[in-house]
Design a protein around this motif. Sequence first.
Motif, PDB file in Angstrom:
ATOM      1  N   GLN A  58       0.828  -1.209   0.000  1.00 28.38           N
ATOM      2  CA  GLN A  58       0.000   0.000   0.000  1.00 28.38           C
ATOM      3  C   GLN A  58       0.863   1.259   0.000  1.00 28.38           C
ATOM      4  OE1 GLN A  58      -3.392   0.318  -0.330  1.00 28.38           O
ATOM      5  NE2 GLN A  58      -2.848   2.473  -0.556  1.00 28.38           N
ATOM      6  N   VAL A  59       1.926   1.261   0.778  1.00 26.18           N
ATOM      7  CA  VAL A  59       2.813   2.426   0.827  1.00 26.18           C
ATOM      8  C   VAL A  59       3.495   2.623  -0.525  1.00 26.18           C
ATOM      9  CG1 VAL A  59       4.857   3.414   1.927  1.00 26.18           C
ATOM     10  CG2 VAL A  59       3.137   2.277   3.322  1.00 26.18           C
ATOM     11  N   ALA A  60       3.893   1.533  -1.184  1.00 22.00           N
ATOM     12  CA  ALA A  60       4.492   1.633  -2.520  1.00 22.00           C
ATOM     13  C   ALA A  60       3.499   2.252  -3.503  1.00 22.00           C
ATOM     14  CB  ALA A  60       4.939   0.261  -3.004  1.00 22.00           C
ATOM     15  N   GLU A  61       2.257   1.833  -3.418  1.00 18.50           N
ATOM     16  CA  GLU A  61       1.218   2.412  -4.279  1.00 18.50           C
ATOM     17  C   GLU A  61       1.040   3.899  -3.976  1.00 18.50           C
ATOM     18  OE1 GLU A  61      -3.558   1.855  -4.985  1.00 18.50           O
ATOM     19  OE2 GLU A  61      -2.375   0.089  -4.448  1.00 18.50           O
ATOM     20  N   ASN A  62       1.090   4.268  -2.697  1.00 15.88           N
ATOM     21  CA  ASN A  62       0.959   5.677  -2.308  1.00 15.88           C
ATOM     22  C   ASN A  62       2.127   6.514  -2.829  1.00 15.88           C
ATOM     23  OD1 ASN A  62      -1.335   4.895  -0.968  1.00 15.88           O
ATOM     24  ND2 ASN A  62      -0.447   5.034   1.075  1.00 15.88           N
ATOM     25  N   ILE A  63       3.330   5.945  -2.836  1.00 11.22           N
ATOM     26  CA  ILE A  63       4.495   6.667  -3.366  1.00 11.22           C
ATOM     27  C   ILE A  63       4.308   6.937  -4.853  1.00 11.22           C
ATOM     28  CG2 ILE A  63       6.957   6.461  -3.913  1.00 11.22           C
ATOM     29  CD1 ILE A  63       7.285   4.956  -1.241  1.00 11.22           C
ATOM     30  N   ILE A  64       3.846   5.933  -5.584  1.00  7.83           N
ATOM     31  CA  ILE A  64       3.638   6.106  -7.025  1.00  7.83           C
ATOM     32  C   ILE A  64       2.546   7.137  -7.289  1.00  7.83           C
ATOM     33  CG2 ILE A  64       2.825   4.933  -9.111  1.00  7.83           C
ATOM     34  CD1 ILE A  64       4.426   2.486  -8.127  1.00  7.83           C
ATOM     35  N   THR A  65       1.468   7.091  -6.528  1.00  7.68           N
ATOM     36  CA  THR A  65       0.396   8.080  -6.672  1.00  7.68           C
ATOM     37  C   THR A  65       0.920   9.484  -6.384  1.00  7.68           C
ATOM     38  OG1 THR A  65      -1.233   6.430  -6.007  1.00  7.68           O
ATOM     39  CG2 THR A  65      -1.898   8.739  -5.862  1.00  7.68           C
ATOM     40  N   TYR A  66       1.727   9.609  -5.340  1.00  8.74           N
ATOM     41  CA  TYR A  66       2.289  10.916  -4.978  1.00  8.74           C
ATOM     42  C   TYR A  66       3.206  11.446  -6.074  1.00  8.74           C
ATOM     43  CZ  TYR A  66       4.770  14.547  -2.416  1.00  8.74           C
ATOM     44  OH  TYR A  66       5.318  15.744  -2.036  1.00  8.74           O
ATOM     45  N   ASN A  81       5.641  13.363   3.026  1.00  9.51           N
ATOM     46  CA  ASN A  81       4.347  13.866   2.557  1.00  9.51           C
ATOM     47  C   ASN A  81       3.451  12.751   2.031  1.00  9.51           C
ATOM     48  OD1 ASN A  81       5.273  16.485   3.074  1.00  9.51           O
ATOM     49  ND2 ASN A  81       6.125  16.675   1.021  1.00  9.51           N
ATOM     50  N   VAL A  82       3.995  11.554   1.888  1.00  9.19           N
ATOM     51  CA  VAL A  82       3.242  10.422   1.346  1.00  9.19           C
ATOM     52  C   VAL A  82       2.424   9.780   2.459  1.00  9.19           C
ATOM     53  CG1 VAL A  82       3.459   8.138   0.287  1.00  9.19           C
ATOM     54  CG2 VAL A  82       4.953  10.001  -0.446  1.00  9.19           C
ATOM     55  N   GLU A  83       1.170   9.482   2.147  1.00  5.26           N
ATOM     56  CA  GLU A  83       0.302   8.834   3.121  1.00  5.26           C
ATOM     57  C   GLU A  83       0.870   7.459   3.488  1.00  5.26           C
ATOM     58  OE1 GLU A  83      -4.246   7.132   3.472  1.00  5.26           O
ATOM     59  OE2 GLU A  83      -3.765   8.576   1.901  1.00  5.26           O
ATOM     60  N   GLY A  84       0.973   7.201   4.771  1.00  3.30           N
ATOM     61  CA  GLY A  84       1.496   5.923   5.242  1.00  3.30           C
ATOM     62  C   GLY A  84       2.962   5.978   5.646  1.00  3.30           C
ATOM     63  N   ILE A  85       3.613   7.129   5.411  1.00  4.19           N
ATOM     64  CA  ILE A  85       5.013   7.266   5.815  1.00  4.19           C
ATOM     65  C   ILE A  85       5.113   8.383   6.846  1.00  4.19           C
ATOM     66  CG2 ILE A  85       7.366   7.800   5.090  1.00  4.19           C
ATOM     67  CD1 ILE A  85       6.772   6.604   2.408  1.00  4.19           C
ATOM     68  N   ASP A  86       5.381   7.992   8.074  1.00  2.00           N
ATOM     69  CA  ASP A  86       5.639   8.971   9.125  1.00  2.00           C
ATOM     70  C   ASP A  86       7.144   8.968   9.403  1.00  2.00           C
ATOM     71  OD1 ASP A  86       6.022   6.586  10.436  1.00  2.00           O
ATOM     72  OD2 ASP A  86       4.355   6.836  11.823  1.00  2.00           O
ATOM     73  N   GLU A  87       7.579   9.705  10.396  1.00  4.85           N
ATOM     74  CA  GLU A  87       9.019   9.798  10.660  1.00  4.85           C
ATOM     75  C   GLU A  87       9.623   8.452  11.047  1.00  4.85           C
ATOM     76  OE1 GLU A  87      10.741  12.985  12.822  1.00  4.85           O
ATOM     77  OE2 GLU A  87       9.195  14.393  12.199  1.00  4.85           O
ATOM     78  N   ASP A  88       8.888   7.653  11.806  1.00  2.69           N
ATOM     79  CA  ASP A  88       9.408   6.340  12.196  1.00  2.69           C
ATOM     80  C   ASP A  88       9.571   5.432  10.978  1.00  2.69           C
ATOM     81  OD1 ASP A  88       9.496   7.083  14.854  1.00  2.69           O
ATOM     82  OD2 ASP A  88       7.481   6.318  15.279  1.00  2.69           O
ATOM     83  N   THR A  89       8.572   5.430  10.110  1.00  8.20           N
ATOM     84  CA  THR A  89       8.646   4.619   8.895  1.00  8.20           C
ATOM     85  C   THR A  89       9.769   5.116   8.000  1.00  8.20           C
ATOM     86  OG1 THR A  89       6.268   4.248   9.005  1.00  8.20           O
ATOM     87  CG2 THR A  89       7.337   3.783   6.906  1.00  8.20           C
ATOM     88  N   TYR A  90       9.889   6.427   7.879  1.00 10.16           N
ATOM     89  CA  TYR A  90      10.949   7.006   7.048  1.00 10.16           C
ATOM     90  C   TYR A  90      12.324   6.592   7.560  1.00 10.16           C
ATOM     91  CZ  TYR A  90      13.918  10.447   4.774  1.00 10.16           C
ATOM     92  OH  TYR A  90      14.917  11.050   4.060  1.00 10.16           O
TER      93      TYR A  90
END
Length: 128
Positions: A58-66, A81-90
């Motif tokens: 889902q996060v990969a799809e959000n990156i492509i959409t962004y 700025n991508v949905e599903g990526i916060d500072e911890d995930t980053y």
Amino acid sequence: MKRLLAMTMIMLMFMLTFGGMAYGSYYPWGRGQANVNTATQEELAWFLGRGSVDNAEQVAENIITYRESSGPLTSTDELLNVEGIDEDTYDLVRLWLKTSGPTDHDPEKTVRPHTDPFFGFGIENYRD
């Protein structure tokens, strides 16, 4: 005394100049990074999964959409700025992602960042 000081300075300059060469080859995260501007959804999901992202597909799809709506990313910091990526995930995935160059997707050669055996800290906590 002057000779000791001169030798110390020479040794320090040598270590600062050439010490990074061994350090750079020790950490293999450069062998395998996804270019967030050109990678496919499968490649992004694979690298996100290596970074222990739970919903990597889902996060990969959000990156492509962004990137399709905002244009190419100039810095990986924009992933915040991508949905599903916060500072911890980053922090988990930033070593696996880049914004220029080809995607180096070789599952056989890509290894996970690991704990430094000399200093005892995880490279995933390293800040540049």
